[in-house]
Design an enzyme around this catalytic site. Structure first.
Site, PDB file in Angstrom:
ATOM      1  N   PRO A  26       0.838  -1.211   0.000  1.00 14.04           N
ATOM      2  CA  PRO A  26       0.000   0.000   0.000  1.00 14.04           C
ATOM      3  C   PRO A  26       0.870   1.257   0.000  1.00 14.04           C
ATOM      4  O   PRO A  26       1.818   1.368   0.782  1.00 14.04           O
ATOM      5  CB  PRO A  26      -0.798  -0.120   1.302  1.00 14.04           C
ATOM      6  N   GLU A  27       0.552   2.203  -0.886  1.00 15.72           N
ATOM      7  CA  GLU A  27       1.290   3.454  -0.967  1.00 15.72           C
ATOM      8  C   GLU A  27       0.484   4.583  -0.341  1.00 15.72           C
ATOM      9  O   GLU A  27      -0.702   4.432  -0.025  1.00 15.72           O
ATOM     10  CB  GLU A  27       1.598   3.781  -2.431  1.00 15.72           C
ATOM     11  N   PHE A  28       1.130   5.743  -0.179  1.00 17.26           N
ATOM     12  CA  PHE A  28       0.508   6.856   0.537  1.00 17.26           C
ATOM     13  C   PHE A  28      -0.793   7.359  -0.086  1.00 17.26           C
ATOM     14  O   PHE A  28      -1.652   7.878   0.640  1.00 17.26           O
ATOM     15  CB  PHE A  28       1.511   8.013   0.677  1.00 17.26           C
TER      16      PHE A  28
END
Length: 227
Positions: A26-28
């Site tokens: 998961p990315e920002f």
């Protein structure tokens, strides 16, 4: 601590080698990031730690993650604006809804008629200070930039879409924004190119007296503490 070495000529590792999903983590922005096919292979030589260690980590897109990203964003923007327009921007908030990178709210102060327009100049400076920035919302000094309800109140009562939106298309932003993709809009030339947008929710200086917030009477606590 993990100690190791990258051997010369070693092969690259596919980031999703264990899941084969095409995604890494998961990315920002709140989406899974695409897996890289060019990760270096690390040969671990040693793992060291304290006695009874406590491991702390940060996995996005958590509040901790995006807030840590937002702090240097705010600092870089305020630093540049204060040099060019001292005293005209009181504060800056890199909103967590933008992952600490995509959206900031600037609290602007207009004291004389020549300040009109400087709020938009401040937004342009913010884009220069932090190139990954996509949206800037401008509000007056009586708006709490850390209260999203207050910011949206300003947008709903001090903003008209046909005159208070400034768009700058075709500018490099951030590749992890899934909407900055030619598949989203054929006018986007490359992944990571977006339209930077300014939402000017400040009151025009000549009209400031017509946009005063409803005041509340001061409370005298002594009246309620007697007896």
């Amino acid at each position: 601590m993990i100690e190791g070495e990258i051997l010369p000529g070693s092969n690259h590792v596919i980031e999703d080698q264990n899941t084969h999903t095409g995604y890494a983590m998961p990315e920002f922005p709140g989406y899974n990031g695409p897996a890289s096919h060019e990760c270096w292979l690390l040969k671990v030589k040693a793992v060291t730690h304290r006695n009874h260690p406590i491991m702390q980590t940060c996995i996005g897109p958590s509040e901790e993650h995006v807030n840590m990203a937002g702090i240097p964003t705010e600092a870089s923007i305020l630093g540049m604006i204060d040099k060019a327009l001292p005293g005209k921007v009181l504060n800056c908030y890199s909103h967590r809804a933008g992952g600490g990178k995509y959206m900031v709210i600037l609290q602007c102060k207009k004291t004389v008629h020549t300040d009109e327009g400087k709020q938009r100049q401040a937004a342009l400076l913010a884009f220069s200070a932090f190139p990954e920035l996509k949206h800037v919302i401008l509000v007056d000094e009586d708006v709490d930039i850390f209260d999203t309800n207050d910011v949206l109140w300003a947008m709903n009562t001090r903003f008209q879409g046909d005159r208070d939106i400034v768009t700058i298309p075709g500018v490099r932003c951030h590749p992890l924004d899934p909407s900055s993709n030619p598949a989203y809009d054929p006018s986007i030339m490359d992944i990571g190119i977006s339209t930077k947008t300014i939402f000017d929710c400040t009151v025009p200086f000549p009209l400031k007296d017509h946009f005063k917030r409803a005041p509340f009477l001061d409370v005298d606590p002594e009246k309620w503490l007697q007896g």
